[in-house]
Motif scaffolding. Structure first.
Motif, mmCIF file in Angstrom:
data_model
loop_
_atom_site.group_PDB
_atom_site.id
_atom_site.type_symbol
_atom_site.label_atom_id
_atom_site.label_comp_id
_atom_site.label_asym_id
_atom_site.label_seq_id
_atom_site.Cartn_x
_atom_site.Cartn_y
_atom_site.Cartn_z
ATOM 1 N N ASP A 185 0.852 -1.198 0.000
ATOM 2 C CA ASP A 185 0.000 0.000 0.000
ATOM 3 C C ASP A 185 0.887 1.247 0.000
ATOM 4 O O ASP A 185 1.291 1.726 1.052
ATOM 5 C CB ASP A 185 -0.928 0.013 1.211
ATOM 6 N N PHE A 186 1.158 1.774 -1.168
ATOM 7 C CA PHE A 186 2.097 2.892 -1.271
ATOM 8 C C PHE A 186 1.427 4.254 -1.135
ATOM 9 O O PHE A 186 2.097 5.247 -0.903
ATOM 10 C CB PHE A 186 2.849 2.813 -2.596
ATOM 11 N N ASN A 187 0.106 4.322 -1.332
ATOM 12 C CA ASN A 187 -0.562 5.627 -1.211
ATOM 13 C C ASN A 187 -1.284 5.793 0.119
ATOM 14 O O ASN A 187 -1.971 6.792 0.339
ATOM 15 C CB ASN A 187 -1.517 5.884 -2.385
ATOM 16 N N GLY A 188 -1.113 4.823 1.031
ATOM 17 C CA GLY A 188 -1.569 5.013 2.398
ATOM 18 C C GLY A 188 -3.073 4.925 2.619
ATOM 19 O O GLY A 188 -3.553 5.341 3.672
ATOM 20 N N ASP A 189 -3.815 4.362 1.661
ATOM 21 C CA ASP A 189 -5.264 4.227 1.866
ATOM 22 C C ASP A 189 -5.632 2.852 2.409
ATOM 23 O O ASP A 189 -6.813 2.535 2.557
ATOM 24 C CB ASP A 189 -6.036 4.519 0.574
ATOM 25 N N GLY A 190 -4.638 2.039 2.711
ATOM 26 C CA GLY A 190 -4.894 0.740 3.316
ATOM 27 C C GLY A 190 -5.176 -0.375 2.330
ATOM 28 O O GLY A 190 -5.029 -1.543 2.662
ATOM 29 N N ALA A 191 -5.588 -0.014 1.128
ATOM 30 C CA ALA A 191 -5.918 -1.019 0.119
ATOM 31 C C ALA A 191 -4.742 -1.195 -0.834
ATOM 32 O O ALA A 191 -3.977 -0.268 -1.077
ATOM 33 C CB ALA A 191 -7.154 -0.588 -0.662
ATOM 34 N N VAL A 192 -4.598 -2.393 -1.355
ATOM 35 C CA VAL A 192 -3.570 -2.672 -2.361
ATOM 36 C C VAL A 192 -4.281 -2.868 -3.691
ATOM 37 O O VAL A 192 -4.981 -3.865 -3.890
ATOM 38 C CB VAL A 192 -2.749 -3.919 -1.987
ATOM 39 N N ASP A 193 -4.144 -1.885 -4.577
ATOM 40 C CA ASP A 193 -4.899 -1.943 -5.825
ATOM 41 C C ASP A 193 -4.161 -1.191 -6.933
ATOM 42 O O ASP A 193 -2.960 -0.908 -6.823
ATOM 43 C CB ASP A 193 -6.314 -1.388 -5.621
ATOM 44 N N GLY A 194 -4.914 -0.827 -7.951
ATOM 45 C CA GLY A 194 -4.302 -0.208 -9.122
ATOM 46 C C GLY A 194 -3.584 1.096 -8.834
ATOM 47 O O GLY A 194 -2.625 1.437 -9.516
HETATM 48 CA CA LIG Z 1 -3.267 1.819 -1.623
#
Ligand SMILES: [Ca+2]
Ligand SMILES: [Ca+2]
Length: 237
Positions: A185-194
């Motif tokens: 999770d690189f953008n820190g929103d907790g989800a691993v996605d596109g």
């Molecule tokens: Ca994310």
């Protein structure tokens, strides 16, 4: 599981086709030594540079000289007798952050970080970029506005390279929530996605000397898709 794997493939394809950020990093200079430099602006934008050099007396400022010579990055500097040249402002790709010690934000200044493996990042207090001797394999970072050590988007395992090892971590947590940086999770929103995959795409294959030719978009897409069966095996195992 099949659904997840299908989503992973679709996500990778979408990211590969849509992300304008392939090879967002830059390789500059020339020589037998290789250093990495990260620059994180006030707005959170992070850029990575691979700097090749040969002069053993190259300093942290010297690395920035090579980046300025090889890219559109510019710096503002001021000379202090006690410290040498201080970088007070950096501009690149539409981002600009400048030291503002007397403004409303007390954190509005550039932090200088160094890394000499196997040691991790540290913020030196007894010397500045002018007093830093850049060795082969070292890394520097300029971080504006906070005291947290830099991280390279896409680099889940924090080895300052973005490659299949990181992609495996993203794939292993694909479409899951409650995840951390080290889980993809690189953008820190907790989800691993596109969104995270797109960030990874911006730095895909950064980190390996000597300077490789930037991967063209089709090549990167093929490479990522080729990794999918292997990811599937890991997920099943
Ligand atoms: Ca994310
Ligand atoms: Ca990595």
């Amino acid at each position: 599981m099949t659904c997840s794997r299908y989503a992973l493939i679709v996500g990778i394809l979408i990211a590969a086709l849509a992300a304008p950020a392939w090879g967002d990093y830059a390789y500059v200079g020339g020589g037998d030594k290789f250093a990495k430099v990260l620059v994180e602006f006030d707005d959170g934008a992070i850029y990575a540079f691979g700097v090749s050099f040969s002069d053993p007396s190259t300093t942290g400022v010297g690395l920035m000289d090579l980046i300025e010579a090889g890219t559109t990055l510019t710096t503002q500097r001021e000379y202090y007798p006690a410290y040498g040249w201080i970088i007070e402002g950096i501009s690149y790709m539409g981002h600009t952050s400048i030291d503002d010690y007397y403004g409303p934000n007390p954190n509005a200044w550039w932090r200088y970080w160094v890394m000499d493996p196997p040691d991790g990042w540290e913020m030196p207090w007894d010397y500045g970029a002018s007093g830093r001797t850049a060795a082969d394999g070292c890394a520097d970072a300029w971080v504006y506005g906070h005291n947290t050590a830099p991280r390279l988007p896409g680099d889940a395992n924090n080895d300052l390279a973005v490659n299949g090892g990181d992609l495996a971590l993203v794939g292993g947590n694909w479409f899951q929530t409650g995840k951390t940086w080290s889980e993809g999770d690189f953008n820190g929103d907790g989800a691993v996605d596109g969104g995270d995959l797109a960030l990874m795409g911006g730095n895909w294959m950064f980190g390996s000397p000597p300077s490789p030719a930037p991967l063209p978009e089709p090549g990167a897409a093929v490479l990522l898709v080729a990794a999918v069966p292997w990811l599937g095996r890991r997920r099943a195992g």
